[in-house]
Design a protein around this motif. Structure first.
Motif, PDB file in Angstrom:
ATOM      1  N   ALA A 101       0.869  -1.208  -0.078  1.00  0.00           N
ATOM      2  CA  ALA A 101       0.153   0.104   0.056  1.00  0.00           C
ATOM      3  C   ALA A 101       0.870   1.307   0.061  1.00  0.00           C
ATOM      4  N   GLY A 102       0.280   2.097  -0.772  1.00  0.00           N
ATOM      5  CA  GLY A 102       0.909   3.566  -0.885  1.00  0.00           C
ATOM      6  C   GLY A 102       0.251   4.455   0.109  1.00  0.00           C
ATOM      7  N   LEU A 103       0.071   5.527  -0.024  1.00  0.00           N
ATOM      8  CA  LEU A 103      -0.662   6.590   0.764  1.00  0.00           C
ATOM      9  C   LEU A 103      -2.130   6.220   0.769  1.00  0.00           C
ATOM     10  N   VAL A 104      -2.809   5.810   2.088  1.00  0.00           N
ATOM     11  CA  VAL A 104      -3.870   5.673   2.227  1.00  0.00           C
ATOM     12  C   VAL A 104      -4.729   7.027   2.620  1.00  0.00           C
ATOM     13  N   ALA A 105      -5.720   7.512   2.068  1.00  0.00           N
ATOM     14  CA  ALA A 105      -6.261   8.804   2.382  1.00  0.00           C
ATOM     15  C   ALA A 105      -7.971   8.677   2.356  1.00  0.00           C
ATOM     16  N   PHE A 106      -8.258   9.329   2.956  1.00  0.00           N
ATOM     17  CA  PHE A 106      -9.883   9.750   3.300  1.00  0.00           C
ATOM     18  C   PHE A 106     -10.259  11.092   3.216  1.00  0.00           C
ATOM     19  N   SER A 107     -11.314  11.449   2.237  1.00  0.00           N
ATOM     20  CA  SER A 107     -11.392  12.824   2.189  1.00  0.00           C
ATOM     21  C   SER A 107     -13.046  13.025   2.694  1.00  0.00           C
ATOM     22  N   ASN A 108     -13.335  14.296   3.133  1.00  0.00           N
ATOM     23  CA  ASN A 108     -14.632  14.455   3.323  1.00  0.00           C
ATOM     24  C   ASN A 108     -15.738  13.490   4.237  1.00  0.00           C
ATOM     25  N   LEU A 109     -14.686  13.178   5.181  1.00  0.00           N
ATOM     26  CA  LEU A 109     -15.494  12.473   6.243  1.00  0.00           C
ATOM     27  C   LEU A 109     -16.281  13.199   7.324  1.00  0.00           C
ATOM     28  N   PRO A 110     -17.445  13.355   7.046  1.00  0.00           N
ATOM     29  CA  PRO A 110     -18.416  14.274   8.029  1.00  0.00           C
ATOM     30  C   PRO A 110     -17.871  13.944   9.592  1.00  0.00           C
ATOM     31  N   PHE A 111     -18.061  14.829  10.536  1.00  0.00           N
ATOM     32  CA  PHE A 111     -18.099  14.600  12.005  1.00  0.00           C
ATOM     33  C   PHE A 111     -18.814  15.960  12.135  1.00  0.00           C
ATOM     34  N   PHE A 112     -19.244  15.756  13.770  1.00  0.00           N
ATOM     35  CA  PHE A 112     -19.710  16.923  14.679  1.00  0.00           C
ATOM     36  C   PHE A 112     -19.041  16.483  15.906  1.00  0.00           C
ATOM     37  N   SER A 113     -18.913  17.722  16.544  1.00  0.00           N
ATOM     38  CA  SER A 113     -18.496  17.638  17.985  1.00  0.00           C
ATOM     39  C   SER A 113     -19.149  18.764  18.741  1.00  0.00           C
ATOM     40  N   VAL A 114     -18.672  18.815  20.059  1.00  0.00           N
ATOM     41  CA  VAL A 114     -19.241  20.027  20.940  1.00  0.00           C
ATOM     42  C   VAL A 114     -18.370  20.725  21.460  1.00  0.00           C
ATOM     43  N   HIS A 124     -16.076  25.188  25.236  1.00  0.00           N
ATOM     44  CA  HIS A 124     -16.308  26.504  25.887  1.00  0.00           C
ATOM     45  C   HIS A 124     -17.710  27.197  25.891  1.00  0.00           C
ATOM     46  N   HIS A 125     -18.534  26.691  25.009  1.00  0.00           N
ATOM     47  CA  HIS A 125     -19.971  27.391  24.819  1.00  0.00           C
ATOM     48  C   HIS A 125     -21.044  26.080  24.659  1.00  0.00           C
ATOM     49  N   LEU A 126     -20.755  25.069  24.668  1.00  0.00           N
ATOM     50  CA  LEU A 126     -21.660  23.732  24.616  1.00  0.00           C
ATOM     51  C   LEU A 126     -22.254  23.861  23.311  1.00  0.00           C
ATOM     52  N   LEU A 127     -21.957  24.360  22.152  1.00  0.00           N
ATOM     53  CA  LEU A 127     -22.445  24.387  20.943  1.00  0.00           C
ATOM     54  C   LEU A 127     -21.693  23.551  20.239  1.00  0.00           C
ATOM     55  N   PRO A 128     -22.486  22.905  19.051  1.00  0.00           N
ATOM     56  CA  PRO A 128     -21.668  22.122  17.938  1.00  0.00           C
ATOM     57  C   PRO A 128     -20.754  22.854  17.122  1.00  0.00           C
ATOM     58  N   PHE A 129     -19.591  22.041  16.726  1.00  0.00           N
ATOM     59  CA  PHE A 129     -18.911  22.538  15.449  1.00  0.00           C
ATOM     60  C   PHE A 129     -19.077  21.150  14.461  1.00  0.00           C
ATOM     61  N   ILE A 130     -19.307  21.641  13.298  1.00  0.00           N
ATOM     62  CA  ILE A 130     -19.537  20.637  12.452  1.00  0.00           C
ATOM     63  C   ILE A 130     -18.643  20.593  10.999  1.00  0.00           C
ATOM     64  N   GLY A 131     -18.077  19.734  10.809  1.00  0.00           N
ATOM     65  CA  GLY A 131     -17.170  19.687   9.427  1.00  0.00           C
ATOM     66  C   GLY A 131     -16.970  18.463   8.920  1.00  0.00           C
ATOM     67  N   THR A 132     -15.792  18.473   8.182  1.00  0.00           N
ATOM     68  CA  THR A 132     -15.390  17.245   7.460  1.00  0.00           C
ATOM     69  C   THR A 132     -13.665  17.230   7.665  1.00  0.00           C
ATOM     70  N   ALA A 133     -13.457  15.908   7.633  1.00  0.00           N
ATOM     71  CA  ALA A 133     -11.902  15.524   8.113  1.00  0.00           C
ATOM     72  C   ALA A 133     -11.418  15.100   6.702  1.00  0.00           C
ATOM     73  N   SER A 134     -10.193  15.136   6.487  1.00  0.00           N
ATOM     74  CA  SER A 134      -9.387  14.661   5.668  1.00  0.00           C
ATOM     75  C   SER A 134      -8.062  13.847   6.219  1.00  0.00           C
ATOM     76  N   VAL A 135      -8.018  12.675   6.114  1.00  0.00           N
ATOM     77  CA  VAL A 135      -6.988  11.717   6.743  1.00  0.00           C
ATOM     78  C   VAL A 135      -6.147  10.874   5.973  1.00  0.00           C
ATOM     79  N   GLY A 136      -4.963  10.865   6.303  1.00  0.00           N
ATOM     80  CA  GLY A 136      -3.985   9.933   5.307  1.00  0.00           C
ATOM     81  C   GLY A 136      -3.049   9.315   6.178  1.00  0.00           C
ATOM     82  N   TYR A 137      -2.536   8.292   5.812  1.00  0.00           N
ATOM     83  CA  TYR A 137      -1.571   7.605   6.452  1.00  0.00           C
ATOM     84  C   TYR A 137      -0.476   6.826   5.592  1.00  0.00           C
ATOM     85  N   LEU A 138       0.664   6.709   5.760  1.00  0.00           N
ATOM     86  CA  LEU A 138       1.612   5.818   4.822  1.00  0.00           C
ATOM     87  C   LEU A 138       1.701   4.531   5.828  1.00  0.00           C
ATOM     88  N   PRO A 139       1.237   3.457   5.267  1.00  0.00           N
ATOM     89  CA  PRO A 139       1.465   2.301   6.089  1.00  0.00           C
ATOM     90  C   PRO A 139       2.868   1.611   6.197  1.00  0.00           C
TER      91      PRO A 139
END
Length: 186
Positions: free
Chosen positions: A62-75, A78-93
């Protein structure tokens, strides 16, 4: 363990402090609903991402393994309000890969805690390093924080971008560029 009874009581207290009638039809079940919601939103408090990242497979070629546009949300803690977005993750096995859904599940476990985006980014990178033991990891999160959109400066649509690089990604500019390019291609 999340104490739903204590959450119900706290929500009823807040509603009362706002001057609301907590017995009225629209609010009568709100404390229970919020307690159930918080149990779901913060389910990552009792979980470890190692649970889902511990099973790996041969990835010798395997070469570079990448994931893009992974949706996530968290809280936001500081204000207990959500933040909502996407993650791009890559790893070189380094000989081992992890199942594709496992990266998304690890992200969800870490995001379902009171968080700061900067910490979440680093925690995901570290979890991948600790469990997959790759040659390198890159994590980029982009999110809108409702605490910034709805209050304070009131700038809806603003996106915060954070990154964390480990191993080869720390020193190899081309590898970081390849991850960013793969993330944009979707």
């Amino acid at each position: 363990m999340i104490d739903q009874e204590q959450i119900r009581h706290a929500v009823a207290t807040i509603l009362g402090a706002l001057g609301e009638d907590i017995e009225r039809e629209g609010l009568a079940k709100t404390p229970r609903r919020v307690a159930e919601l918080y149990t779901e939103l913060f389910s990552g408090l009792t979980r470890d991402p190692s649970e889902v990242l511990s099973t790996t497979f041969d990835g010798t070629d395997a070469g570079l393994v990448a994931f893009s546009n992974l949706p996530f949300f968290s809280v936001c803690e500081h204000h207990l309000l959500p933040f909502i977005g996407t993650a791009s993750v890559g790893y070189l096995p380094d000989g081992r890969v992890v199942g594709a859904s496992k990266v998304a599940r690890a992200l969800d476990i870490l995001a379902r805690r009171l968080q700061m985006q900067e910490r979440l980014t680093a925690q995901l990178a570290d979890a991948l390093v600790d469990n997959i033991r790759p040659q390198g990891v890159g994590v980029i999160l982009e999110a809108e924080h409702l605490c910034m959109s709805l209050r304070g400066v009131k700038k809806p649509g603003t996106r915060m971008v954070t990154s964390a690089y480990r191993g080869e990604f720390e020193t190899d500019v081309e590898l970081r560029q390849e991850l960013r390019s793969m993330a944009r291609s979707v």
